[in-house]
Design an enzyme around this catalytic site. Sequence first.
Site, short mmCIF file in Angstrom:
data_model
loop_
_atom_site.label_atom_id
_atom_site.label_comp_id
_atom_site.label_asym_id
_atom_site.label_seq_id
_atom_site.Cartn_x
_atom_site.Cartn_y
_atom_site.Cartn_z
N ASP A 43 0.82 -1.21 0.00
CA ASP A 43 0.00 0.00 0.00
C ASP A 43 0.86 1.26 0.00
O ASP A 43 0.72 2.13 0.87
CB ASP A 43 -0.94 0.02 1.21
CG ASP A 43 -1.78 -1.24 1.30
OD1 ASP A 43 -2.08 -1.83 0.25
OD2 ASP A 43 -2.15 -1.63 2.43
N GLU A 226 -10.97 -1.43 -5.04
CA GLU A 226 -10.40 -0.78 -3.87
C GLU A 226 -9.23 0.11 -4.27
O GLU A 226 -8.86 0.19 -5.44
CB GLU A 226 -9.96 -1.82 -2.82
CG GLU A 226 -8.86 -2.75 -3.28
CD GLU A 226 -8.49 -3.79 -2.23
OE1 GLU A 226 -9.28 -4.01 -1.29
OE2 GLU A 226 -7.40 -4.39 -2.34
#
Length: 352
Positions: A43, A226
Amino acid sequence: MRRQKSGVFFHSTQACFASLLLVFFAACGQEQTFTNPIRDGADPWVYQKDGSYYYSMSTGNGIAVSVSPKLTEQGTPVQVWKAPETGWNRASIWAPEIHFFDGHWYIYYAAGKEPGTPFIHQRSGVLKSVGPDPLGAYEDLGMLYTGDHYPDPQSIKWAIDLSPVTIQGQLYAVWSGWEDNQPTDKTPQHLYIAKMCNPETVCSNRVKLSSPDQPWETGGPLDLNEGPQVLSQDGETFIIYSTRESWLTEYRLGQLKLKEPGLDPLDPDNWVKSGPVFEGTEQVLGVGHCSFATSPDGSEHWLLYHSKKSAKPGWDRDIRLQPFSWDASGNPVFGVPVPAGMPLPLPSGETE
């Protein structure tokens, strides 16, 4: 389903793409190189300001920030916030993003009140720096509104990967969420957008922008959208997001594009979907959850993303970096993931 590729053709395409990158940068006088992956982790988030790159990441049960003059090196992380022992955000700190608004730094993140699976309690929150120092103390401003009955806090829905974005001068939040809170985390995820009145307040009901409804977004055990990130260039607005399962090799990037500058981003009909715009290879697996930056001298565009270390299902990942370009129609062209160990020229303006 994942498309099958001829091995000879596919490896040739990778080699050609990497060779073209080297030729291009050599022509620009770039000789120093780096190789992927640039570090362990997942991430990746980078925020660029005043000649520095600001990185944020989960660390233990908290959030750390680092500052660096380089894209290829994140600097030394400093923990700026630790999760409380009790409350809605005491566990499962995911995907923090650091942003700067009006003299303060803000960190947007996901967290839950219970650790471990099932991850059914994830909500989005925001921290605000006490002063102008991104490595200093932060105030916890609480949970952000991500529901359908504003401003009722009881209507807040499961939400992760929230990112604040400015479109046509208005601040919005985009994120990944569930239609309804569920007792299982095996629940499809969608992309939502809502208006923000200021950097710490979502002040409207959410609008669903995208569901995993295309063949390249489905076919696995769980359909999801997402990690939305807004990318703007020459008046055009894009949302680049991750789709398929993050723990599998099929994880990849899709794209939403605002059909015309000036259209209302809160109207789902004003967006057009395409993809995959970036996907894994036999050598680089499960590419996704990206962020963007330009080179230190501003002349190049760079993609930061994570990939899986092996084909085994799970979240053992590393972080990679490579340049991208734009086509004649103004769309981003991310190319093919560059294999580990293959030299890439340093971002323009960055020196060893």
